[in-house]
Design a protein around this motif. Structure first.
Motif, PDB file in Angstrom:
ATOM      1  N   ALA A  10       9.181  14.718   0.409  1.00 61.97           N
ATOM      2  CA  ALA A  10       9.801  16.003   0.744  1.00 61.97           C
ATOM      3  C   ALA A  10      11.226  16.069   0.234  1.00 61.97           C
ATOM      4  O   ALA A  10      11.669  17.095  -0.314  1.00 61.97           O
ATOM      5  CB  ALA A  10       9.773  16.215   2.256  1.00 61.97           C
ATOM      6  N   ILE A  11      11.956  14.982   0.375  1.00 63.93           N
ATOM      7  CA  ILE A  11      13.340  14.934  -0.114  1.00 63.93           C
ATOM      8  C   ILE A  11      13.367  15.045  -1.631  1.00 63.93           C
ATOM      9  O   ILE A  11      14.197  15.751  -2.210  1.00 63.93           O
ATOM     10  CB  ILE A  11      14.021  13.638   0.343  1.00 63.93           C
ATOM     11  N   GLU A  17       6.721   7.860   3.712  1.00 63.47           N
ATOM     12  CA  GLU A  17       6.435   8.316   2.353  1.00 63.47           C
ATOM     13  C   GLU A  17       6.462   9.842   2.267  1.00 63.47           C
ATOM     14  O   GLU A  17       6.948  10.404   1.273  1.00 63.47           O
ATOM     15  CB  GLU A  17       5.069   7.788   1.898  1.00 63.47           C
ATOM     16  N   ARG A  18       5.956  10.511   3.309  1.00 64.54           N
ATOM     17  CA  ARG A  18       5.998  11.984   3.305  1.00 64.54           C
ATOM     18  C   ARG A  18       7.449  12.487   3.285  1.00 64.54           C
ATOM     19  O   ARG A  18       7.765  13.448   2.587  1.00 64.54           O
ATOM     20  CB  ARG A  18       5.265  12.530   4.535  1.00 64.54           C
ATOM     21  N   LEU A  41       0.821  -1.213   0.000  1.00 66.66           N
ATOM     22  CA  LEU A  41       0.000   0.000   0.000  1.00 66.66           C
ATOM     23  C   LEU A  41       0.856   1.265   0.000  1.00 66.66           C
ATOM     24  O   LEU A  41       0.335   2.372  -0.175  1.00 66.66           O
ATOM     25  CB  LEU A  41      -0.914   0.010   1.240  1.00 66.66           C
ATOM     26  N   HIS A  42       2.163   1.082   0.179  1.00 67.43           N
ATOM     27  CA  HIS A  42       3.087   2.228   0.243  1.00 67.43           C
ATOM     28  C   HIS A  42       4.289   1.951  -0.656  1.00 67.43           C
ATOM     29  O   HIS A  42       5.405   1.713  -0.179  1.00 67.43           O
ATOM     30  CB  HIS A  42       3.527   2.474   1.687  1.00 67.43           C
ATOM     31  N   PRO A  43       4.075   1.954  -1.976  1.00 66.86           N
ATOM     32  CA  PRO A  43       5.112   1.547  -2.928  1.00 66.86           C
ATOM     33  C   PRO A  43       6.378   2.402  -2.918  1.00 66.86           C
ATOM     34  O   PRO A  43       7.417   1.966  -3.408  1.00 66.86           O
ATOM     35  CB  PRO A  43       4.390   1.623  -4.282  1.00 66.86           C
ATOM     36  N   GLN A  44       6.295   3.615  -2.376  1.00 60.55           N
ATOM     37  CA  GLN A  44       7.500   4.452  -2.333  1.00 60.55           C
ATOM     38  C   GLN A  44       8.513   3.939  -1.309  1.00 60.55           C
ATOM     39  O   GLN A  44       9.695   4.255  -1.395  1.00 60.55           O
ATOM     40  CB  GLN A  44       7.126   5.897  -1.998  1.00 60.55           C
ATOM     41  N   ILE A  57       0.399   4.176   9.704  1.00 64.32           N
ATOM     42  CA  ILE A  57       0.783   5.558  10.011  1.00 64.32           C
ATOM     43  C   ILE A  57       2.289   5.745   9.862  1.00 64.32           C
ATOM     44  O   ILE A  57       2.755   6.744   9.307  1.00 64.32           O
ATOM     45  CB  ILE A  57       0.329   5.918  11.446  1.00 64.32           C
ATOM     46  N   TRP A  58       3.055   4.761  10.355  1.00 63.70           N
ATOM     47  CA  TRP A  58       4.524   4.853  10.255  1.00 63.70           C
ATOM     48  C   TRP A  58       4.962   4.911   8.791  1.00 63.70           C
ATOM     49  O   TRP A  58       5.807   5.727   8.415  1.00 63.70           O
ATOM     50  CB  TRP A  58       5.157   3.648  10.955  1.00 63.70           C
TER      51      TRP A  58
END
Length: 277
Positions: A270-271, A265-266, A238-241, A259-260
């Motif tokens: 941002a980077i 991912e955020r 669900l979080h492919p990044q 949540i972690w």
């Protein structure tokens, strides 16, 4: 089996060619038209049949295969090819070490001459005779497995007592984790040394951050803190990044993991944005 002439021309056992060298020389002869194409198949046949020949110094040499060399098989107990050069003396065609059999330990494993029976027995049961592996094997159950920092500290103390070489042990430890060595501990549990999975409780710059013990199908102990964790491939999807292999503590809920991963991912986004500007 014309290729046997190549072996017979060896002046001593030290000049006997490796398996790779035999194939290279035979291929060269085939290219030159001196050997037929099928000569390559005779190499395997000769080792399988245990052909015996005499080299220039009069030594009788037997060709053997389907033996295990303890001198180079750190990941698995791999079958190898060998020359039998004396009644109980062998030369491995892979690592070129001189070896012997210890019948009371195993009939088909070849051990380096300097190994005592205790190291041979340890290899037979646990794959590797290094001190760090013996320390791990001494654990009565998974609750007694040492962390990497504790293991390295113990090895440093043993070096002061001339009971091990720390640099060699550290290198063997790192190689064995990368290769996935399996060690049987006191209660019979098979523990796999696993590299590449990061415990989420540690910062990126933590030494040996990707070392863990696999103690069941999806059960791992972090090599640093010994926290028991598991992978969650469905959550990762669900979080492919987030492309790492991650271990999450068993007491983390699915919502907590979600949540972690969202926070990670955020940070990644941002980077990525910062690099654009």
């Amino acid at each position: 089996m014309q290729f046997l002439e190549i072996l017979k021309r060896s002046k001593t056992v030290d000049s006997l060619p490796s398996l790779k060298s035999i194939y290279k020389k035979v291929n060269r002869k085939i290219t030159a038209g001196e050997y037929p194409e099928e000569e390559l198949t005779f190499i395997e046949e000769a080792f399988r049949e245990g052909v015996t020949l005499t080299i220039e110094d009069g030594t009788k040499v037997q060709l053997l295969k389907d033996l295990i060399c303890a001198g180079h098989s750190s990941l698995e107990k791999k079958e190898t090819y060998a020359y039998r050069i004396d009644e109980n003396k062998y030369r491995c065609l892979t690592c070129h070490r001189t070896l012997r059999k210890i019948e009371e330990v195993s009939e088909n494993i070849l051990f380096p001459l300097e190994w005592p029976v205790s190291d041979a027995e340890f290899f037979r049961d646990n794959t590797y005779p290094y001190t760090f592996a013996k320390i791990i094997a001494d654990a009565r159950d998974i609750s007694e497995l040492p962390s990497i920092p504790a293991l390295l500290e113990e090895l440093k103390k043993l070096e002061l007592l001339d009971e091990c070489n720390f640099d060699q042990e550290k290198k063997a430890l790192e190689n064995s984790w990368a290769e996935g060595m399996v060690i049987t501990i006191g209660d019979g549990t098979k523990v796999k040394l696993t590299f590449g999975k990061r415990c989420v409780l540690h910062r990126f710059n933590t030494p040996h951050i990707r070392y863990s013990y696999q103690v069941e199908d999806n059960g791992y102990l972090c090599g640093n803190c010994l926290e028991k964790g598991a992978e969650h491939p469905d959550m990762m999807a669900l979080h492919p990044q987030v492309e790492e292999e991650l271990l999450f503590p068993l007491d983390w809920t699915r919502s907590g993991i979600d949540i972690w991963l969202e926070n990670v991912e955020r940070r990644i986004e941002a980077i990525s944005e910062a690099k654009k500007h």
